[in-house]
Write a protein that holds these residues in place. Sequence first.
Motif, PDB file in Angstrom:
ATOM      1  N   ARG A   1       0.858  -1.187   0.000  1.00  0.00           N
ATOM      2  CA  ARG A   1       0.000   0.000   0.000  1.00  0.00           C
ATOM      3  C   ARG A   1       0.897   1.240   0.000  1.00  0.00           C
ATOM      4  O   ARG A   1       1.740   1.403   0.879  1.00  0.00           O
ATOM      5  CB  ARG A   1      -0.909   0.004   1.241  1.00  0.00           C
ATOM      6  CG  ARG A   1      -1.868   1.207   1.267  1.00  0.00           C
ATOM      7  CD  ARG A   1      -2.690   1.213   2.549  1.00  0.00           C
ATOM      8  NE  ARG A   1      -3.570   0.048   2.637  1.00  0.00           N
ATOM      9  CZ  ARG A   1      -4.776  -0.029   2.063  1.00  0.00           C
ATOM     10  NH1 ARG A   1      -5.238   0.997   1.378  1.00  0.00           N
ATOM     11  NH2 ARG A   1      -5.509  -1.110   2.213  1.00  0.00           N
ATOM     12  N   CYS A   2       0.716   2.091  -0.985  1.00  0.00           N
ATOM     13  CA  CYS A   2       1.562   3.281  -1.129  1.00  0.00           C
ATOM     14  C   CYS A   2       1.361   4.236   0.051  1.00  0.00           C
ATOM     15  O   CYS A   2       0.238   4.580   0.400  1.00  0.00           O
ATOM     16  CB  CYS A   2       1.228   3.995  -2.438  1.00  0.00           C
ATOM     17  SG  CYS A   2       2.091   5.555  -2.657  1.00  0.00           S
ATOM     18  N   GLY A   3       2.469   4.652   0.644  1.00  0.00           N
ATOM     19  CA  GLY A   3       2.405   5.578   1.777  1.00  0.00           C
ATOM     20  C   GLY A   3       1.966   6.973   1.372  1.00  0.00           C
ATOM     21  O   GLY A   3       1.554   7.769   2.208  1.00  0.00           O
TER      22      GLY A   3
ATOM     23  N   ARG B   1       8.419   2.069  -7.549  1.00  0.00           N
ATOM     24  CA  ARG B   1       7.588   3.211  -7.950  1.00  0.00           C
ATOM     25  C   ARG B   1       6.119   2.847  -7.826  1.00  0.00           C
ATOM     26  O   ARG B   1       5.683   1.806  -8.341  1.00  0.00           O
ATOM     27  CB  ARG B   1       7.911   3.575  -9.408  1.00  0.00           C
ATOM     28  CG  ARG B   1       6.953   4.575 -10.010  1.00  0.00           C
ATOM     29  CD  ARG B   1       7.275   4.841 -11.477  1.00  0.00           C
ATOM     30  NE  ARG B   1       6.230   5.670 -12.080  1.00  0.00           N
ATOM     31  CZ  ARG B   1       6.315   6.250 -13.271  1.00  0.00           C
ATOM     32  NH1 ARG B   1       7.392   6.080 -14.013  1.00  0.00           N
ATOM     33  NH2 ARG B   1       5.331   6.977 -13.739  1.00  0.00           N
ATOM     34  N   CYS B   2       5.368   3.694  -7.150  1.00  0.00           N
ATOM     35  CA  CYS B   2       3.921   3.480  -7.108  1.00  0.00           C
ATOM     36  C   CYS B   2       3.371   3.773  -8.498  1.00  0.00           C
ATOM     37  O   CYS B   2       3.567   4.875  -9.029  1.00  0.00           O
ATOM     38  CB  CYS B   2       3.276   4.402  -6.076  1.00  0.00           C
ATOM     39  SG  CYS B   2       1.469   4.382  -6.177  1.00  0.00           S
ATOM     40  N   PRO B   3       2.686   2.798  -9.121  1.00  0.00           N
ATOM     41  CA  PRO B   3       2.186   3.019 -10.485  1.00  0.00           C
ATOM     42  C   PRO B   3       1.044   4.038 -10.537  1.00  0.00           C
ATOM     43  O   PRO B   3       0.664   4.478 -11.624  1.00  0.00           O
ATOM     44  CB  PRO B   3       1.707   1.630 -10.920  1.00  0.00           C
ATOM     45  CG  PRO B   3       1.490   0.860  -9.664  1.00  0.00           C
ATOM     46  CD  PRO B   3       2.390   1.447  -8.611  1.00  0.00           C
ATOM     47  N   PHE B   4       0.529   4.405  -9.376  1.00  0.00           N
ATOM     48  CA  PHE B   4      -0.609   5.337  -9.361  1.00  0.00           C
ATOM     49  C   PHE B   4      -0.170   6.795  -9.208  1.00  0.00           C
ATOM     50  O   PHE B   4      -0.514   7.639 -10.017  1.00  0.00           O
ATOM     51  CB  PHE B   4      -1.608   4.950  -8.261  1.00  0.00           C
ATOM     52  CG  PHE B   4      -2.186   3.582  -8.486  1.00  0.00           C
ATOM     53  CD1 PHE B   4      -3.272   3.414  -9.337  1.00  0.00           C
ATOM     54  CD2 PHE B   4      -1.629   2.460  -7.888  1.00  0.00           C
ATOM     55  CE1 PHE B   4      -3.796   2.159  -9.580  1.00  0.00           C
ATOM     56  CE2 PHE B   4      -2.143   1.202  -8.128  1.00  0.00           C
ATOM     57  CZ  PHE B   4      -3.228   1.041  -8.975  1.00  0.00           C
ATOM     58  N   CYS B   5       0.610   7.093  -8.162  1.00  0.00           N
ATOM     59  CA  CYS B   5       0.990   8.495  -7.913  1.00  0.00           C
ATOM     60  C   CYS B   5       2.433   8.801  -8.303  1.00  0.00           C
ATOM     61  O   CYS B   5       2.835   9.956  -8.344  1.00  0.00           O
ATOM     62  CB  CYS B   5       0.767   8.865  -6.445  1.00  0.00           C
ATOM     63  SG  CYS B   5       1.915   8.059  -5.305  1.00  0.00           S
ATOM     64  N   GLY B   6       3.229   7.762  -8.550  1.00  0.00           N
ATOM     65  CA  GLY B   6       4.609   7.989  -8.962  1.00  0.00           C
ATOM     66  C   GLY B   6       5.588   8.129  -7.811  1.00  0.00           C
ATOM     67  O   GLY B   6       6.766   8.419  -8.029  1.00  0.00           O
TER      68      GLY B   6
END
Length: 231
Positions: free
Chosen positions: A9-11, A51-56
Amino acid sequence: MQTQSSLVRCGNCGAESRLPFLLHAEEQEPPDLDTRPGEQLRSSVGLWMARCPFCGYCAADISTIHEQAGAVVDSAAYQQQLDDARFPAKANEFICHALVLEHVLQYADAGWTMLHAAWVCDDHQRADAASLCRKGALNAWTVGKKHGQTFHDTYASEFLIVSDLHRRMGEFEHALIACNEGQDTEEVPELLDHCFRLQRSLIARKDVGRGSLRQLSIYRGAGSPPGDLLS
Ligand SMILES: [Zn+2]
């Protein structure tokens, strides 16, 4: 090399994605003069950054984020850097993480992250991109010094690394000056002295390639890797 993919889960944005992780990689060879590890750890560099593919958001572990970093990730400069065509995609991830580190004043680590980006560029045979990254590393370390941040164990070892970055960029005069600084400032341990000699011989040959400690006479024929040699 052992890898595994995990749901993270992206922080920054909270989105979940499945990302590959490095579980284990042996260092079976001596490192380079700029501390880049020998194989197999060497080849795992692409797995050191995610790298989070959603927010970068880019970090070694994207599940956590510095409380002041969110604004950087959302900035236009950061989002542009993510897709900067001058660099391989993975190098952009390292550079973006360096932007975050610089924003939170962690200049020494930002410099190392830029050097890791350079290693990715080296692996892609992108010499110009690698030089830009090495320049960024030197800039970050210089700013760090002004903030009282050291980036390696001793003054001498810092100068050896600085010398290597200059040499890899083809800046042989600067590389030599850094060697002189490093060897003049303090009593240099024997191993480091051997490294400086190797560095000087590479500079003399105008060699911009990898300087492996394998080339040191004291390691020729040695079976085991000196893992903690420079780190
Ligand atoms: Zn995210």
